[in-house]
Design an enzyme around this catalytic site. Structure first.
Site, mmCIF file in Angstrom:
data_model
loop_
_atom_site.group_PDB
_atom_site.id
_atom_site.type_symbol
_atom_site.label_atom_id
_atom_site.label_comp_id
_atom_site.label_asym_id
_atom_site.label_seq_id
_atom_site.Cartn_x
_atom_site.Cartn_y
_atom_site.Cartn_z
ATOM 1 N N CYS A 2 0.856 -1.185 0.000
ATOM 2 C CA CYS A 2 0.000 0.000 0.000
ATOM 3 C C CYS A 2 0.893 1.236 0.000
ATOM 4 O O CYS A 2 2.067 1.160 0.303
ATOM 5 C CB CYS A 2 -0.885 0.020 1.244
ATOM 6 S SG CYS A 2 -1.860 -1.475 1.427
ATOM 7 N N ARG A 27 2.819 1.929 -7.746
ATOM 8 C CA ARG A 27 2.784 0.785 -6.823
ATOM 9 C C ARG A 27 1.554 -0.086 -7.092
ATOM 10 O O ARG A 27 1.491 -1.214 -6.622
ATOM 11 C CB ARG A 27 2.696 1.271 -5.368
ATOM 12 C CG ARG A 27 3.882 2.027 -4.879
ATOM 13 C CD ARG A 27 3.612 2.496 -3.476
ATOM 14 N NE ARG A 27 3.527 1.372 -2.567
ATOM 15 C CZ ARG A 27 4.490 0.965 -1.775
ATOM 16 N NH1 ARG A 27 5.626 1.598 -1.768
ATOM 17 N NH2 ARG A 27 4.333 -0.065 -0.978
ATOM 18 N N TRP A 77 -3.609 -1.823 -1.649
ATOM 19 C CA TRP A 77 -3.478 -3.017 -2.502
ATOM 20 C C TRP A 77 -3.945 -4.129 -1.587
ATOM 21 O O TRP A 77 -3.226 -4.536 -0.672
ATOM 22 C CB TRP A 77 -2.016 -3.159 -2.937
ATOM 23 C CG TRP A 77 -1.679 -4.415 -3.672
ATOM 24 C CD1 TRP A 77 -1.421 -5.638 -3.114
ATOM 25 C CD2 TRP A 77 -1.516 -4.593 -5.088
ATOM 26 N NE1 TRP A 77 -1.117 -6.545 -4.103
ATOM 27 C CE2 TRP A 77 -1.166 -5.944 -5.313
ATOM 28 C CE3 TRP A 77 -1.641 -3.742 -6.191
ATOM 29 C CZ2 TRP A 77 -0.935 -6.455 -6.587
ATOM 30 C CZ3 TRP A 77 -1.409 -4.267 -7.454
ATOM 31 C CH2 TRP A 77 -1.065 -5.603 -7.645
ATOM 32 N N ASN A 103 0.229 -0.058 6.090
ATOM 33 C CA ASN A 103 0.734 -0.872 4.973
ATOM 34 C C ASN A 103 1.366 -2.096 5.612
ATOM 35 O O ASN A 103 2.163 -1.975 6.530
ATOM 36 C CB ASN A 103 1.781 -0.068 4.198
ATOM 37 C CG ASN A 103 2.485 -0.907 3.154
ATOM 38 O OD1 ASN A 103 1.954 -1.924 2.693
ATOM 39 N ND2 ASN A 103 3.692 -0.498 2.780
ATOM 40 N N GLY A 104 1.012 -3.280 5.156
ATOM 41 C CA GLY A 104 1.593 -4.496 5.730
ATOM 42 C C GLY A 104 0.511 -5.455 6.171
ATOM 43 O O GLY A 104 -0.631 -5.370 5.705
ATOM 44 N N GLU A 486 12.903 -21.217 -16.951
ATOM 45 C CA GLU A 486 12.664 -19.820 -16.603
ATOM 46 C C GLU A 486 13.892 -18.956 -16.931
ATOM 47 O O GLU A 486 13.753 -17.827 -17.402
ATOM 48 C CB GLU A 486 12.263 -19.720 -15.115
ATOM 49 C CG GLU A 486 12.041 -18.321 -14.561
ATOM 50 C CD GLU A 486 10.961 -17.498 -15.271
ATOM 51 O OE1 GLU A 486 10.232 -18.045 -16.116
ATOM 52 O OE2 GLU A 486 10.895 -16.302 -14.993
ATOM 53 N N LYS A 490 13.837 -15.822 -19.533
ATOM 54 C CA LYS A 490 14.294 -14.461 -19.213
ATOM 55 C C LYS A 490 15.267 -13.961 -20.275
ATOM 56 O O LYS A 490 15.167 -12.831 -20.731
ATOM 57 C CB LYS A 490 14.982 -14.419 -17.829
ATOM 58 C CG LYS A 490 14.090 -14.564 -16.623
ATOM 59 C CD LYS A 490 13.164 -13.406 -16.355
ATOM 60 C CE LYS A 490 11.867 -13.511 -17.041
ATOM 61 N NZ LYS A 490 10.760 -14.217 -16.584
ATOM 62 N N GLU A 493 13.325 -13.294 -23.595
ATOM 63 C CA GLU A 493 12.476 -12.094 -23.525
ATOM 64 C C GLU A 493 13.306 -10.819 -23.576
ATOM 65 O O GLU A 493 12.937 -9.853 -24.232
ATOM 66 C CB GLU A 493 11.699 -12.071 -22.193
ATOM 67 C CG GLU A 493 10.573 -13.066 -22.081
ATOM 68 C CD GLU A 493 9.966 -13.062 -20.686
ATOM 69 O OE1 GLU A 493 8.737 -12.974 -20.588
ATOM 70 O OE2 GLU A 493 10.701 -13.154 -19.683
ATOM 71 N N HIS A 509 19.024 -36.621 -26.631
ATOM 72 C CA HIS A 509 17.926 -36.968 -27.540
ATOM 73 C C HIS A 509 17.654 -35.860 -28.549
ATOM 74 O O HIS A 509 16.523 -35.662 -28.969
ATOM 75 C CB HIS A 509 16.662 -37.288 -26.732
ATOM 76 C CG HIS A 509 16.870 -38.398 -25.759
ATOM 77 N ND1 HIS A 509 16.998 -39.717 -26.140
ATOM 78 C CD2 HIS A 509 17.029 -38.392 -24.416
ATOM 79 C CE1 HIS A 509 17.207 -40.472 -25.078
ATOM 80 N NE2 HIS A 509 17.230 -39.682 -24.016
ATOM 81 N N LYS A 608 2.766 -7.181 -20.941
ATOM 82 C CA LYS A 608 2.767 -7.644 -19.552
ATOM 83 C C LYS A 608 1.623 -8.628 -19.320
ATOM 84 O O LYS A 608 1.782 -9.651 -18.677
ATOM 85 C CB LYS A 608 2.644 -6.445 -18.607
ATOM 86 C CG LYS A 608 2.663 -6.807 -17.119
ATOM 87 C CD LYS A 608 4.029 -7.250 -16.705
ATOM 88 C CE LYS A 608 4.088 -7.763 -15.274
ATOM 89 N NZ LYS A 608 5.198 -8.733 -15.124
HETATM 90 C C1 G6P Z 1 2.985 -12.598 -20.426
HETATM 91 C C2 G6P Z 1 4.091 -11.921 -19.634
HETATM 92 C C3 G6P Z 1 4.880 -12.967 -18.842
HETATM 93 C C4 G6P Z 1 3.943 -13.779 -17.966
HETATM 94 C C5 G6P Z 1 2.810 -14.398 -18.778
HETATM 95 C C6 G6P Z 1 1.742 -14.992 -17.882
HETATM 96 O O1 G6P Z 1 3.554 -13.377 -21.412
HETATM 97 O O2 G6P Z 1 4.944 -11.214 -20.479
HETATM 98 O O3 G6P Z 1 5.841 -12.316 -18.033
HETATM 99 O O4 G6P Z 1 4.671 -14.777 -17.304
HETATM 100 O O5 G6P Z 1 2.161 -13.411 -19.567
HETATM 101 O O6 G6P Z 1 1.159 -13.955 -17.166
HETATM 102 P P1 G6P Z 1 0.341 -14.151 -15.834
HETATM 103 O O7 G6P Z 1 -0.103 -12.767 -15.457
HETATM 104 O O8 G6P Z 1 -0.806 -15.049 -16.164
HETATM 105 O O9 G6P Z 1 1.245 -14.763 -14.846
#
Ligand code: G6P
Length: 613
Positions: A2, A27, A77, A103-104, A486, A490, A493, A509, A608
């Site tokens: 928050c 935020r 939040w 906040n917390g 992952e 990264k 992307e 394989h 995003k």
């Molecule tokens: C998009 C974003 C990724 C994310 C994926 C799933 O591709 O760029 O960073 O992992 O969506 O998003 P979600 O909000 O469902 O975790």
């Protein structure tokens, strides 16, 4: 998570608060509110209009009475209680004189609320925060001044907090305190400010001071003084701040991704807060599913996309190992089109940072249509996924701005592993002593992540040596496999370079045919039980001319024989390694991207949140 702002001694209190709240927009928030306080009068306005909350609040404040020189503002939040106006801060005590913002998470709010209600207090919200207003009210009624009343209240609350309180019977005073959640004080001639983050008061204050854990500060127009929990005076450290607004919103970092990578220890701490009762039972306040319902689970299906899919893959190992329930993981865009089988006892878990990814929502809808119970793991309270699911667990990583997900991943793994432990408790597949040890181990991961973050410059040096490379294979075994996926995601992307993740055992394989000089193989080699096998996989790629990067533990003395570059991490329990091992891989992708001049927060072609199929 928050946002907090406060001011005393101002001639334009209302605009200070509203502008400050607007500046905390980055935020993320779902509701907002302010309280203006002067002798004998507290005026409050609150609104819950999602990202429009501050704008809606501004409209409500059009008829605010003039002449207030002090007040508090808050953007929320949600963690406890839906994002509705009644749950928005500030909260008031029974008399309406005392206003608090928080906040917390107050971990023992349940028992405190029960005791306060027995003593006649009336609660008007479904939040953990409101107990603070009533606790302070009790101490004030015993004659304590506000500073001492706040101190007395803090002695009985557990959890994480930044709080600020005002009382119309002691006007022109704000008392604030923190434990874990951030808090800064700002000063200017005749005016004193308070905020969770510098941007809220950046253009108003001329000097900034950090409040440390368990310090309580009393603000008046003339300045401030601070004490610790024992009541002894303390001095606040002045901060050297020469940021512009944009830098301030990124917490002083160059970009949101760096900020979010560095927030991972906090994301873990928040996600794990308040998750265990006194008797050792793991519990999720927000999970609307009874123990009996959970006991009936015979099969778990996890559906997710992108990074969330990798967190789901880690969960498969944990749930199967600890709770002995069979687990399937599906890419959400595939699930609904493959005529999935939903039998009695199938629990479907949709994992999503945003809770708005259309593929994941469609997958969980399909599962519900076929009679499955659906749990959402969402980072956004009241997201579409969370609303539609039968039950929900929130990761409390805070708003993630950078397109490439980082802190949401570690929070998802933590939440899912906690859920695995809960299932294990109910099914009695682990003895209480083991659950306890794993729970404590999970809580120690944040510190290991913090140590991994300290190695940033070592990772940068490795990235510098590999800037010319164009092909990367990430390998891992067991939970090192989803970590490798992952890590590859990264890099892909952020740098637009070719990067693939593979289970190390699959190397022979197919991918081995692609290994030649110039190719980089990045291996996750932190699990002692998989170590020998990984080492021989690496010997195979090295013999074919690949450059080898290994993520290895601090005490690993043999890795140097096969690795050209080593990214060191502190050792952790194998099931927890994805949360620690991903850190150097995030930093590696980041350093490569910067070296190649990429826009790290906004990679090309990506969004995003993907809301179209
Ligand atoms: C998009 C974003 C990724 C994310 C994926 C799933 O591709 O760029 O960073 O992992 O969506 O998003 P979600 O909000 O469902 O975790």
């Amino acid at each position: 998570m928050c946002g907090i702002i406060g001011v005393v001694g101002s001639t334009d209190t209302l605009s200070t608060l509203l502008e400050g709240l607007q500046r905390l927009e980055y935020r993320g928030y779902d509701s907002a509110g302010i309280a203006l306080v002067r002798s004998g009068e507290t005026w409050r306005a609150r609104s819950a209009a999602g990202t429009e909350s501050v704008a809606a609040l501004r409209l409500e404040c059009e008829d605010a009475p003039a002449g207030f020189t002090s007040g508090l503002g808050h953007t929320r939040w949600a963690t406890h209680g839906a994002p509705e106006a009644v749950n928005a801060h500030p909260h008031l005590d029974c008399s309406g004189n005392i206003a608090i913002i928080h906040n917390g998470i107050i971990e023992n709010h349940g028992e405190l609320q029960e005791q306060l209600e027995e003593r006649g207090h009336v609660f008007t919200s479904v939040t953990d925060s409101e107990v603070l207003a009533h606790l302070i009210e009790e101490s004030r009624s015993e004659g304590l001044e506000l500073l001492e009343a706040v101190r007395a209240s803090l002695l009985v609350v557990r959890g994480a907090f930044a709080i600020a309180a005002m009382d119309a019977t002691e006007p022109d005073v704000i008392v604030a305190a923190r434990r874990i959640s951030p808090l800064v004080v700002g000063t200017a001639p005749g005016v004193t400010y308070l905020a969770s983050d510098v941007p809220a008061i950046l253009d108003r204050a001329s000097a900034f001071y950090a409040v440390n854990d368990d310090e309580i500060v009393r603000l008046g127009p003339e300045g401030f003084r601070a004490i610790d929990l024992e009541g002894s005076p303390v001095r606040l450290r002045q901060l050297a701040i020469d940021w512009d607004l944009e830098t301030a919103q990124k917490g002083g970092y160059d970009d949101f991704m760096t900020k979010e990578i560095n927030e991972q220890p906090d994301a873990l701490r928040s996600t794990l807060l308040d998750r265990r009762r006194h008797d050792g039972t793991i519990s999720f306040d927000e999970l609307r599913m009874s123990d009996d319902e959970l006991r009936e689970v015979r099969r778990v299906v996890l559906v997710a996309a992108g990074t969330s899919h990798h967190a789901a893959l880690v969960a498969k190992y944990a749930i199967e190992r600890w709770a002995r329930v069979s687990v399937e993981v599906d890419i959400s865009s595939e699930y609904r089109y493959r005529d999935p089988i939903v039998e009695i006892g199938t629990l479907v878990i949709g994992v999503s940072q945003s809770g708005e990814t259309i593929d994941t929502i469609q997958a969980t809808r399909e599962a519900q249509r076929r009679g499955a119970r659906v749990v959402a793991i969402s980072n956004v309270v009241d997201s579409s996924l969370a609303r539609e699911a039968d039950a929900v667990i929130y990761t409390r990583a805070g708003l993630e701005v950078s397109v490439a997900s980082t802190k949401a991943f570690v929070a998802q793994v933590a939440a899912l592993e906690l859920f695995a432990l809960r299932l294990a408790q109910l099914r009695e597949t682990l003895v209480p002593r083991d659950v306890e040890a794993l729970f404590l181990g999970l809580n120690a991961v944040g510190a290991q992540v913090a140590r991994a973050l300290e190695r940033r410059s070592d990772v940068e040096a490795v990235a510098k040596g590999l800037l010319g490379a164009r092909d990367f294979f990430f390998l891992g075994r067991h939970v090192g496999f989803p970590t490798a996926l992952e890590g590859a995601l990264k890099l892909k992307e952020l740098t637009y370079l070719h990067a693939e993740g593979y289970p190390a055992g699959e190397l022979k394989h197919g991918p081995l045919a692609l290994i030649e000089p110039g190719v980089v193989v990045v291996a996750v080699a932190t699990d002692p039980s998989m170590h020998e096998k990984i080492l021989s996989n690496l010997a195979e790629v090295k013999a074919r001319g690949a450059s080898v990067v290994a993520v290895a533990t601090d005490d690993d003395e043999t890795i140097g024989a096969v690795a050209d570059y080593v990214l060191r991490v502190p050792a952790s329990e194998p099931m927890f390694t994805p949360m620690v091992d991903i850190v150097p891989l995030q930093l590696f992708a980041y350093a490569m991207a910067r070296g190649l001049g990429r826009n790290v927060d906004r990679p090309r072609n990506l969004a995003k949140t993907v809301t179209v199929e």
